[in-house]
Design a protein around this motif. Structure first.
Motif, PDB file in Angstrom:
ATOM      1  N   MET A   1       0.814  -1.190   0.000  1.00  0.00           N
ATOM      2  CA  MET A   1       0.000   0.000   0.000  1.00  0.00           C
ATOM      3  C   MET A   1       0.861   1.260   0.000  1.00  0.00           C
ATOM      4  N   ILE A   2       1.856   1.288   0.866  1.00  0.00           N
ATOM      5  CA  ILE A   2       2.726   2.463   0.937  1.00  0.00           C
ATOM      6  C   ILE A   2       3.558   2.585  -0.335  1.00  0.00           C
ATOM      7  N   LEU A   3       4.009   1.455  -0.882  1.00  0.00           N
ATOM      8  CA  LEU A   3       4.771   1.492  -2.132  1.00  0.00           C
ATOM      9  C   LEU A   3       3.927   2.031  -3.283  1.00  0.00           C
ATOM     10  N   ASN A   4       2.649   1.711  -3.294  1.00  0.00           N
ATOM     11  CA  ASN A   4       1.764   2.238  -4.339  1.00  0.00           C
ATOM     12  C   ASN A   4       1.606   3.747  -4.224  1.00  0.00           C
ATOM     13  N   ILE A   5       1.519   4.239  -3.004  1.00  0.00           N
ATOM     14  CA  ILE A   5       1.398   5.687  -2.802  1.00  0.00           C
ATOM     15  C   ILE A   5       2.684   6.390  -3.213  1.00  0.00           C
ATOM     16  N   ILE A   6       3.824   5.841  -2.826  1.00  0.00           N
ATOM     17  CA  ILE A   6       5.109   6.425  -3.215  1.00  0.00           C
ATOM     18  C   ILE A   6       5.272   6.394  -4.729  1.00  0.00           C
ATOM     19  N   ALA A   7       4.891   5.277  -5.351  1.00  0.00           N
ATOM     20  CA  ALA A   7       4.978   5.166  -6.806  1.00  0.00           C
ATOM     21  C   ALA A   7       4.076   6.184  -7.493  1.00  0.00           C
ATOM     22  N   ALA A   8       2.875   6.368  -6.971  1.00  0.00           N
ATOM     23  CA  ALA A   8       1.954   7.350  -7.555  1.00  0.00           C
ATOM     24  C   ALA A   8       2.503   8.765  -7.417  1.00  0.00           C
ATOM     25  N   VAL A   9       3.109   9.066  -6.282  1.00  0.00           N
ATOM     26  CA  VAL A   9       3.706  10.392  -6.086  1.00  0.00           C
ATOM     27  C   VAL A   9       4.876  10.592  -7.054  1.00  0.00           C
ATOM     28  N   LEU A  10       5.732   9.582  -7.206  1.00  0.00           N
ATOM     29  CA  LEU A  10       6.863   9.696  -8.121  1.00  0.00           C
ATOM     30  C   LEU A  10       6.405   9.870  -9.563  1.00  0.00           C
ATOM     31  N   ILE A  11       5.421   9.092  -9.978  1.00  0.00           N
ATOM     32  CA  ILE A  11       4.919   9.221 -11.344  1.00  0.00           C
ATOM     33  C   ILE A  11       4.248  10.584 -11.541  1.00  0.00           C
ATOM     34  N   SER A  12       3.562  11.078 -10.530  1.00  0.00           N
ATOM     35  CA  SER A  12       2.935  12.400 -10.627  1.00  0.00           C
ATOM     36  C   SER A  12       3.986  13.503 -10.728  1.00  0.00           C
ATOM     37  N   ILE A  13       5.036  13.408  -9.936  1.00  0.00           N
ATOM     38  CA  ILE A  13       6.115  14.403 -10.007  1.00  0.00           C
ATOM     39  C   ILE A  13       6.787  14.354 -11.370  1.00  0.00           C
ATOM     40  N   GLY A  14       7.046  13.146 -11.870  1.00  0.00           N
ATOM     41  CA  GLY A  14       7.659  13.007 -13.192  1.00  0.00           C
ATOM     42  C   GLY A  14       6.780  13.571 -14.294  1.00  0.00           C
ATOM     43  N   THR A  15       5.482  13.304 -14.204  1.00  0.00           N
ATOM     44  CA  THR A  15       4.559  13.843 -15.197  1.00  0.00           C
ATOM     45  C   THR A  15       4.477  15.359 -15.110  1.00  0.00           C
ATOM     46  N   LEU A  16       4.466  15.904 -13.909  1.00  0.00           N
ATOM     47  CA  LEU A  16       4.451  17.358 -13.744  1.00  0.00           C
ATOM     48  C   LEU A  16       5.711  17.990 -14.323  1.00  0.00           C
ATOM     49  N   CYS A  17       6.860  17.366 -14.091  1.00  0.00           N
ATOM     50  CA  CYS A  17       8.107  17.877 -14.669  1.00  0.00           C
ATOM     51  C   CYS A  17       8.056  17.859 -16.194  1.00  0.00           C
ATOM     52  N   CYS A  18       7.499  16.806 -16.748  1.00  0.00           N
ATOM     53  CA  CYS A  18       7.386  16.713 -18.207  1.00  0.00           C
ATOM     54  C   CYS A  18       6.449  17.778 -18.768  1.00  0.00           C
ATOM     55  N   VAL A  19       5.333  18.022 -18.088  1.00  0.00           N
ATOM     56  CA  VAL A  19       4.385  19.035 -18.555  1.00  0.00           C
ATOM     57  C   VAL A  19       5.008  20.430 -18.480  1.00  0.00           C
TER      58      VAL A  19
END
Length: 102
Positions: free
Chosen positions: A1-19
Motif C-alpha cells: 500500500m505504501i509502495l503504491n502511494i510512493i509510486a503514484a507520487v513519483l509518477i505524478s512528479i515526473g509527469t508534472l516535470c514533463c508538462v
C-alpha cells in the motif's frame, strides 16, 4: 500500500516535470533555451517516472531493463544536446544577439 502511494507520487512528479518542460519548450523562442527546458524531461522527469514504475512492477529483471534504459538515456542525452547546441552556435549568424558571452 505504501509502495503504491510512493509510486503514484513519483509518477505524478515526473509527469508534472514533463508538462512544465513541454510548456517551456513551446514558450521559449531560442534554441538554446529550448534545449535547457528539454533537459528537464531527460533527467528528472524520466527518473521519477521510471522509479515509480519500478516500485509498481516490483524488483526483478524488468526493473533491471528499466534501469538500463535510464542509464542509456542519461549517457546519450547530454551528447546529443551538446552537438545540437554546438551546431546552433556555429551556424547562427545572429548568435551575439541572443547570448552575452561568446
Amino acid at each position: 500500500m505504501i509502495l503504491n502511494i510512493i509510486a503514484a507520487v513519483l509518477i505524478s512528479i515526473g509527469t508534472l516535470c514533463c508538462v512544465v518542460s513541454l510548456i517551456g519548450i513551446y514558450k521559449f523562442d531560442y534554441v538554446l533555451t529550448r534545449i535547457h527546458a528539454a533537459a528537464i524531461i531527460d533527467t528528472l522527469g524520466t527518473l521519477c517516472i521510471f522509479l515509480g514504475v519500478i516500485l509498481l512492477k516490483g524488483f526483478g529483471w524488468g526493473s533491471v531493463k528499466i534501469l538500463l534504459i535510464l542509464a542509456f538515456q542519461w549517457i546519450t542525452s547530454p551528447v546529443s544536446t551538446h552537438r545540437i547546441s554546438r551546431v546552433e552556435v556555429i551556424t547562427n549568424p545572429y548568435f551575439d544577439e541572443h547570448c552575452e558571452v561568446k
